[in-house]
Design an enzyme around this catalytic site. Structure first.
Site, PDB file in Angstrom:
ATOM      1  N   THR A 184       4.535  15.942  -8.852  1.00 14.75           N
ATOM      2  CA  THR A 184       2.854  16.137  -8.852  1.00 14.75           C
ATOM      3  C   THR A 184       2.687  17.774  -8.842  1.00 14.75           C
ATOM      4  O   THR A 184       1.877  18.168  -9.523  1.00 14.75           O
ATOM      5  CB  THR A 184       2.223  15.671  -7.766  1.00 14.75           C
ATOM      6  N   GLU A 214       0.981  -1.074   0.027  1.00 13.70           N
ATOM      7  CA  GLU A 214      -0.100   0.052  -0.095  1.00 13.70           C
ATOM      8  C   GLU A 214       1.045   1.108   0.024  1.00 13.70           C
ATOM      9  O   GLU A 214       0.738   2.202  -0.414  1.00 13.70           O
ATOM     10  CB  GLU A 214      -1.175  -0.150   1.252  1.00 13.70           C
ATOM     11  N   GLY A 238       9.965   7.233  -6.664  1.00 12.97           N
ATOM     12  CA  GLY A 238       9.572   8.506  -6.125  1.00 12.97           C
ATOM     13  C   GLY A 238       9.061   8.692  -4.735  1.00 12.97           C
ATOM     14  O   GLY A 238       9.019   7.579  -4.043  1.00 12.97           O
ATOM     15  N   TYR A 239       8.736   9.894  -4.402  1.00 13.31           N
ATOM     16  CA  TYR A 239       8.190  10.248  -3.172  1.00 13.31           C
ATOM     17  C   TYR A 239       8.672   9.647  -1.968  1.00 13.31           C
ATOM     18  O   TYR A 239       8.303   8.538  -1.364  1.00 13.31           O
ATOM     19  CB  TYR A 239       6.699   9.936  -3.144  1.00 13.31           C
ATOM     20  N   ASP A 286      -9.667   5.555  -1.556  1.00 21.17           N
ATOM     21  CA  ASP A 286      -8.594   6.055  -2.371  1.00 21.17           C
ATOM     22  C   ASP A 286      -9.147   6.645  -3.542  1.00 21.17           C
ATOM     23  O   ASP A 286     -10.391   6.645  -3.807  1.00 21.17           O
ATOM     24  CB  ASP A 286      -7.460   5.055  -2.567  1.00 21.17           C
ATOM     25  N   CYS A 318     -19.270  -4.484 -16.252  1.00 24.37           N
ATOM     26  CA  CYS A 318     -19.179  -4.114 -14.706  1.00 24.37           C
ATOM     27  C   CYS A 318     -20.268  -4.666 -13.923  1.00 24.37           C
ATOM     28  O   CYS A 318     -21.689  -4.543 -14.403  1.00 24.37           O
ATOM     29  CB  CYS A 318     -19.499  -2.395 -14.714  1.00 24.37           C
ATOM     30  N   THR A 330       1.769   5.467  -7.477  1.00 23.49           N
ATOM     31  CA  THR A 330       2.757   4.701  -8.263  1.00 23.49           C
ATOM     32  C   THR A 330       1.686   3.567  -8.801  1.00 23.49           C
ATOM     33  O   THR A 330       0.811   2.819  -8.058  1.00 23.49           O
ATOM     34  CB  THR A 330       3.857   4.031  -7.596  1.00 23.49           C
ATOM     35  N   TYR A 332      -6.394   5.759   5.078  1.00 22.37           N
ATOM     36  CA  TYR A 332      -6.373   4.982   3.795  1.00 22.37           C
ATOM     37  C   TYR A 332      -5.850   3.550   4.045  1.00 22.37           C
ATOM     38  O   TYR A 332      -6.094   2.473   4.032  1.00 22.37           O
ATOM     39  CB  TYR A 332      -6.236   5.716   2.508  1.00 22.37           C
ATOM     40  N   CYS A 347     -25.986   1.446 -11.389  1.00 14.80           N
ATOM     41  CA  CYS A 347     -24.979   2.744 -11.523  1.00 14.80           C
ATOM     42  C   CYS A 347     -25.703   3.948 -12.130  1.00 14.80           C
ATOM     43  O   CYS A 347     -26.113   3.923 -13.324  1.00 14.80           O
ATOM     44  CB  CYS A 347     -23.853   2.710 -12.152  1.00 14.80           C
ATOM     45  N   CYS A 355     -17.812  -0.325 -18.782  1.00 16.65           N
ATOM     46  CA  CYS A 355     -19.303  -0.395 -18.098  1.00 16.65           C
ATOM     47  C   CYS A 355     -20.008  -1.766 -18.454  1.00 16.65           C
ATOM     48  O   CYS A 355     -20.639  -2.378 -17.867  1.00 16.65           O
ATOM     49  CB  CYS A 355     -20.164   0.740 -18.435  1.00 16.65           C
ATOM     50  N   CYS A 415     -13.723   0.382 -14.000  1.00 14.96           N
ATOM     51  CA  CYS A 415     -14.309   1.716 -13.946  1.00 14.96           C
ATOM     52  C   CYS A 415     -12.960   2.734 -14.034  1.00 14.96           C
ATOM     53  O   CYS A 415     -12.808   3.479 -12.908  1.00 14.96           O
ATOM     54  CB  CYS A 415     -15.009   2.096 -12.434  1.00 14.96           C
TER      55      CYS A 415
END
Ligand code: SF4
Length: 334
Positions: free
Chosen positions: A291, A32, A76-77, A133, A197, A38, A115, A203, A194, A187
């Protein structure tokens, strides 16, 4: 929402991702953290290698920070991995030495937000905690035709409450993964599928042909452009690097760079500080998009003819590959 339908769809359609085939809370936590900002395809090889090097939270707690940065270079990050190391050390130093199995215990760790705590609680421990998320926001906004601006915390909170209600009537470990998988593979932001789905019948966006309107996300501020003169400083077959102290890419190595429009300005500014460089030649302009900002780096090769700056270190060009370096600078061919 027809949760049974969603769960049945997940059980027979999900991708066999290595980090989705475990109930180990430490492994789920690692995945996670890596998945924040990413793509799954990028994360997979990193995850598998990371778990081989650091198979347990104890192994991670013993990691050397610089080696750890090298092991995740390219994702990254990097602040997330510094938090992760600190969190692993806290777990190992705690009296029980056990990976937390409560929502509050997880939230108390550095870098763990609602999260991540919700994802670990539901996937590893099968407890009903919402993990909202970007994927889940998209699915729910469309399902409910909710046109509130999802950049605003209060609107995300109300979707989170809805998601919490749903997970309380489900099998949490399946529900969380099903929502993530549905958002990632069906989605999708563009061209949602769809027609396959499991939520199609209920929906509202699909039924009213307004899928393209959701989620409503107000435009972000324009990215700031920063122009740097990035120096490849040669001295006796060695290259000068600097370890960053700024919060962005903290502790990663870089070629010394200065926010300026011209090399002449940088040479004279360094000269004022007693550092003499002579120009060898100018290279390409390299761009790197973060970002929230864009770096434009004018690469310039120079030769050091006197003493270096205090925070420069001199390394063999082979050694540059061994040190953790942000992708922005890894793009520069020396
Ligand atoms: S029907 Fe389409 S828009 Fe609605 S949840 Fe499914 S994939 Fe998303």
């Amino acid at each position: 929402m027809d949760i049974k339908q969603l769960e049945t769809w997940y059980l027979s359609n999900h991708r066999k991702l290595s980090f989705r085939m475990t109930k180990n809370p430490y492994h789920i936590w690692v995945s996670e953290v890596m998945l924040q900002q990413t793509q799954v395809e990028t994360v997979l090889p990193y995850f598998e290698r990371f778990i081989k090097i650091y198979p347990t939270v104890e192994a991670l707690a013993r990691a050397n920070e610089e080696t750890l940065h090298k092991d995740v270079e390219g994702l990254g990050y990097y602040r997330r991995f510094r938090h992760m190391l600190k969190a692993a050390q806290i777990i190992v130093d705690s009296s029980g030495k056990r990976f937390p199995d409560s929502y509050e215990g997880l939230l108390a760790l550095p870098g763990v937000g609602k999260y991540t705590a919700g994802a670990i609680m539901s996937i590893a421990y099968n407890k009903p905690y919402s993990a909202l998320d970007g994927n889940v926001i998209r699915v729910l906004s469309r399902l409910l035709a909710n046109d509130s601006d999802m950049r605003e915390e209060k609107h995300r909170k109300s979707l989170d409450q809805y998601n919490q209600k749903m997970i309380e009537s489900s099998t949490p470990e399946i529900y969380t993964q099903a929502m993530m998988e549905l958002g990632a593979t069906v989605c999708r932001p563009k061209n949602p599928k769809c027609e396959v789905c499991p939520l199609q019948r209920e929906c509202i966006a699909f039924q009213t042909k307004t899928v393209h309107l959701y989620p409503n996300l107000s435009p972000l501020n324009q990215k700031k452009h920063e122009h740097y003169v990035t120096l490849i400083i040669h001295q006796n077959h060695q290259i000068m690097l600097r370890k960053r102290t700024e919060s962005l890419l903290n502790d990663m190595y870089e070629y010394p760079q200065y926010e300026a429009e011209s090399i002449e300005y940088v040479l004279s500014m360094l000269d004022d500080q007693g550092v003499q460089l002579s120009l060898i030649g100018e290279g390409k302009i390299i761009q790197h998009v973060f970002t929230h900002k864009v770096w434009q780096m004018q690469v310039v090769h120079v030769k050091l003819t006197g003493n270096p700056m205090n925070d420069w270190i001199s390394v063999d060009s082979d050694e540059v590959k061994q040190l953790p370096m942000a992708i922005a600078h890894r793009k520069i061919q020396v």
